[in-house]
Enzyme design. Structure first.
Site, PDB file in Angstrom:
ATOM      1  NE  ARG A  40      -4.225  -1.607   0.267  1.00 51.86           N
ATOM      2  CZ  ARG A  40      -5.305  -1.521   1.035  1.00 51.86           C
ATOM      3  NH1 ARG A  40      -5.467  -0.505   1.837  1.00 51.86           N
ATOM      4  NH2 ARG A  40      -6.213  -2.460   0.976  1.00 51.86           N
ATOM      5  NE  ARG A  44      -7.414   6.036   2.143  1.00 51.82           N
ATOM      6  CZ  ARG A  44      -8.347   5.344   2.787  1.00 51.82           C
ATOM      7  NH1 ARG A  44      -9.462   5.938   3.122  1.00 51.82           N
ATOM      8  NH2 ARG A  44      -8.161   4.085   3.099  1.00 51.82           N
ATOM      9  NE  ARG A  53      -9.361   7.714  -6.305  1.00 54.35           N
ATOM     10  CZ  ARG A  53      -9.829   7.162  -5.182  1.00 54.35           C
ATOM     11  NH1 ARG A  53      -9.059   6.387  -4.461  1.00 54.35           N
ATOM     12  NH2 ARG A  53     -11.066   7.363  -4.782  1.00 54.35           N
ATOM     13  CG  ASP A  89      -9.034  -3.170  -4.296  1.00 52.88           C
ATOM     14  OD1 ASP A  89      -8.425  -2.626  -3.364  1.00 52.88           O
ATOM     15  OD2 ASP A  89      -9.885  -4.058  -4.111  1.00 52.88           O
ATOM     16  CE1 TYR A 167     -13.574  -6.743   2.178  1.00 54.74           C
ATOM     17  CE2 TYR A 167     -11.882  -8.051   1.103  1.00 54.74           C
ATOM     18  CZ  TYR A 167     -12.231  -7.027   1.962  1.00 54.74           C
ATOM     19  OH  TYR A 167     -11.273  -6.315   2.601  1.00 54.74           O
TER      20      TYR A 167
HETATM   21  O1  CP3 Z   1       0.247   0.282  -3.060  1.00 59.10           O
HETATM   22  C1  CP3 Z   1      -0.294  -0.833  -3.113  1.00 59.10           C
HETATM   23  O2  CP3 Z   1      -0.105  -1.719  -2.250  1.00 59.10           O
HETATM   24  C2  CP3 Z   1      -1.088  -1.177  -4.378  1.00 59.10           C
HETATM   25  C3  CP3 Z   1      -2.447  -1.068  -4.378  1.00 59.10           C
HETATM   26  C4  CP3 Z   1      -3.422  -1.952  -3.622  1.00 59.10           C
HETATM   27  C5  CP3 Z   1      -4.692  -1.454  -3.256  1.00 59.10           C
HETATM   28  N1  CP3 Z   1      -5.433  -2.462  -2.745  1.00 59.10           N
HETATM   29  C6  CP3 Z   1      -5.135  -0.078  -3.481  1.00 59.10           C
HETATM   30  C7  CP3 Z   1      -6.235   0.446  -2.656  1.00 59.10           C
HETATM   31  C8  CP3 Z   1      -3.379  -3.292  -3.241  1.00 59.10           C
HETATM   32  C9  CP3 Z   1      -2.240  -4.269  -3.358  1.00 59.10           C
HETATM   33  C10 CP3 Z   1      -4.663  -3.602  -2.694  1.00 59.10           C
HETATM   34  C11 CP3 Z   1      -5.049  -4.945  -2.245  1.00 59.10           C
HETATM   35  C12 CP3 Z   1      -6.212  -5.097  -1.357  1.00 59.10           C
HETATM   36  N2  CP3 Z   1      -7.444  -4.517  -1.458  1.00 59.10           N
HETATM   37  C13 CP3 Z   1      -6.222  -5.995  -0.286  1.00 59.10           C
HETATM   38  C14 CP3 Z   1      -5.087  -6.890   0.109  1.00 59.10           C
HETATM   39  C15 CP3 Z   1      -4.004  -6.142   0.786  1.00 59.10           C
HETATM   40  C16 CP3 Z   1      -4.245  -5.758   2.216  1.00 59.10           C
HETATM   41  O3  CP3 Z   1      -4.202  -4.572   2.510  1.00 59.10           O
HETATM   42  O4  CP3 Z   1      -4.437  -6.676   3.045  1.00 59.10           O
HETATM   43  C17 CP3 Z   1      -7.497  -5.915   0.313  1.00 59.10           C
HETATM   44  C18 CP3 Z   1      -7.973  -6.678   1.523  1.00 59.10           C
HETATM   45  C19 CP3 Z   1      -8.270  -4.980  -0.447  1.00 59.10           C
HETATM   46  C20 CP3 Z   1      -9.690  -4.583  -0.251  1.00 59.10           C
HETATM   47  C21 CP3 Z   1      -9.753  -3.118   0.008  1.00 59.10           C
HETATM   48  N3  CP3 Z   1      -9.696  -2.158  -0.985  1.00 59.10           N
HETATM   49  C22 CP3 Z   1      -9.799  -2.443   1.254  1.00 59.10           C
HETATM   50  C23 CP3 Z   1      -9.873  -3.105   2.598  1.00 59.10           C
HETATM   51  C24 CP3 Z   1      -9.758  -1.047   0.988  1.00 59.10           C
HETATM   52  C25 CP3 Z   1      -9.688   0.093   1.973  1.00 59.10           C
HETATM   53  C26 CP3 Z   1     -10.992   0.757   2.197  1.00 59.10           C
HETATM   54  C27 CP3 Z   1     -10.779   2.059   2.949  1.00 59.10           C
HETATM   55  O5  CP3 Z   1     -11.037   3.121   2.375  1.00 59.10           O
HETATM   56  O6  CP3 Z   1     -10.374   2.000   4.126  1.00 59.10           O
HETATM   57  C28 CP3 Z   1      -9.701  -0.914  -0.418  1.00 59.10           C
HETATM   58  C29 CP3 Z   1      -9.586   0.349  -1.159  1.00 59.10           C
HETATM   59  C30 CP3 Z   1      -8.209   0.665  -1.618  1.00 59.10           C
HETATM   60  N4  CP3 Z   1      -7.422  -0.186  -2.346  1.00 59.10           N
HETATM   61  C31 CP3 Z   1      -7.521   1.883  -1.457  1.00 59.10           C
HETATM   62  C32 CP3 Z   1      -6.292   1.770  -2.114  1.00 59.10           C
HETATM   63  C33 CP3 Z   1      -5.227   2.800  -2.280  1.00 59.10           C
HETATM   64  C34 CP3 Z   1      -8.075   3.107  -0.737  1.00 59.10           C
HETATM   65  C35 CP3 Z   1      -8.963   3.843  -1.693  1.00 59.10           C
HETATM   66  C36 CP3 Z   1      -8.998   5.300  -1.437  1.00 59.10           C
HETATM   67  O7  CP3 Z   1      -7.964   5.988  -1.591  1.00 59.10           O
HETATM   68  O8  CP3 Z   1     -10.097   5.787  -1.140  1.00 59.10           O
END
Ligand code: CP3
Length: 359
Positions: A40, A44, A53, A89, A167
């Site tokens: 990640r 943010r 974004r 994602d 999910y």
């Molecule tokens: O930089 C990186 O690691 C690459 C991008 C990446 C994202 N999601 C971007 C993202 C990766 C590798 C993921 C994988 C992902 N997504 C996982 C597995 C990794 C982990 O963290 O355990 C999981 C469980 C998800 C599902 C998911 N998507 C969640 C739990 C969330 C967060 C929701 C929140 O707002 O709290 C997302 C959204 C997400 N995926 C964001 C990002 C940058 C946040 C979106 C935003 O900026 O609003």
């Protein structure tokens, strides 16, 4: 027919990533410096990410190749980390397969129709050529990214069947994924059908990224830690192995990671992983006792990112020292970067790791 060869100009074919410290450590060779990247790292915590974004839905950003490439490159430009991880994602390929899913800020993925019965599983979209074609924006984003990355490798990723199904069964995030764990026990045939479908979706997402330019892959089974070892082996291991199988003919390291997954290191390694990610709860020298034949990735405790630098530096040095016991070590956090992380702290870690003697 879907493409089966790395594209022309792939960094693994041109030699662009031949001297990469990341790939050397992933292979178990001696790298020119201790490699580091952060799960990640794009997101943010970066002001430039928040600016890029602004006003764009998360999944729309993922599916706009220029935006996804730009966001992927941001942390590489800023920190000089040893890898880019593709900005996307785990639910992106589910959307491209035809499921109704959104990502809600602060919540995560939300599905319009939870999958709970055999009828639900049978109604899942067919994974035909239309699905492969729908993955085109992913391939385009990867190609745009690697064209600008030079010698820094791109890591492609996907979600493991259990984490995605956790999910899909609940329709949204859940505390301990009881819905998916119950389904295995109550209706093993429904569970098996769901896991097998998700494995194909994630596997093709991963394969698309590698063919288009990624030089390594990571399978995130973030929520697998909630499973018993027996249930992982019985209900999840084969589906995760299928995801890796879909890239096993391609010359890329295969990293496997679960949060809170110390009890699963050996069965997760047995899915065809060539590197194990370790979360912050298990010291790396203890992980070596479980999966010592594989290089390791991890495992700075994200809680230390707000501590005074001296405290954090001592912790990072401890991770480096323990990681030196592994046959290869890539420094990372033990889970993703918290959104309120100060980017300057991550920069200090990168610089400190790069100054450390090669193990
Ligand atoms: O930089 C990186 O690691 C690459 C991008 C990446 C994202 N999601 C971007 C993202 C990766 C590798 C993921 C994988 C992902 N997504 C996982 C597995 C990794 C982990 O963290 O355990 C999981 C469980 C998800 C599902 C998911 N998507 C969640 C739990 C969330 C967060 C929701 C929140 O707002 O709290 C997302 C959204 C997400 N995926 C964001 C990002 C940058 C946040 C979106 C935003 O900026 O609003």
């Amino acid at each position: 027919m879907p493409q089966s060869q790395l594209i022309d100009g792939h960094p693994l074919l041109t030699g662009a990533v031949a001297d990469s410290p990341l790939l050397a450590a992933y292979r178990g060779d001696v790298p020119s410096r201790r490699p580091v990247w952060f799960m990640r790292q794009a997101g943010r915590s970066l002001p430039e990410y928040r600016e890029t974004r602004a006003g764009t839905d998360m999944l729309d950003a993922c599916l706009t190749p220029e935006l996804a490439a730009e966001i992927t490159l941001q942390p590489v430009r800023r920190y000089g980390v040893d890898a880019a991880i593709f900005f996307s994602d785990i639910v992106v390929p589910l959307k491209l397969a035809g499921l109704e899913v959104s990502i809600q800020p602060g919540i995560g993925p939300v599905f319009a129709r939870p999958i709970r019965t055999m009828a639900d599983v049978e109604a899942l979209p067919e994974l035909d050529e239309d699905f492969i074609r729908a993955l085109t924006p992913v391939a385009q984003a990867v190609a745009l990214t690697t064209a600008q990355l030079g010698g820094t490798p791109l890591i492609g990723f996907a979600g493991a069947p259990f984490t995605l199904a956790a999910y899909m069964v609940e329709g949204k995030a859940s505390r301990d994924h009881l819905g998916a764990r119950r389904l295995m026990a109550e209706a093993p045939d429904v569970w098996a059908g769901l896991a097998a479908w998700v494995a194909e979706v994630s596997g093709w997402f991963l394969r698309t990224q590698v063919l288009a330019g990624a030089s390594a892959v990571q399978l995130f089974d973030s929520w697998a830690g909630s499973l018993s070892t027996a249930d992982y082996e019985k209900f999840c291991q084969a589906a995760s192995a299928r995801v890796f199988e879909l890239v096993s003919d391609l010359p890329v390291p295969r990293v496997h990671f679960a949060a809170n997954g110390a009890h699963l290191l050996a069965p997760m390694a047995a899915t065809g992983a060539t590197v194990m990610g370790v979360d912050y709860r298990l010291p790396l020298d203890e992980a070596v006792l479980e999966v010592g034949h594989l290089p390791l990735q991890g495992n700075i405790n994200p809680a230390y990112l707000t501590a005074p630098w001296e405290t954090l530096r001592e912790h990072v040095d401890d991770v480096l020292m323990r990681g030196a016991h592994a046959s290869g070590h890539v420094v990372n956090l033990g889970h993703g970067v918290p959104p309120d992380t100060d980017p300057d702290v991550l920069q200090r870690i990168v610089d400190h790791v790069h100054d450390a003697p090669v193990a």
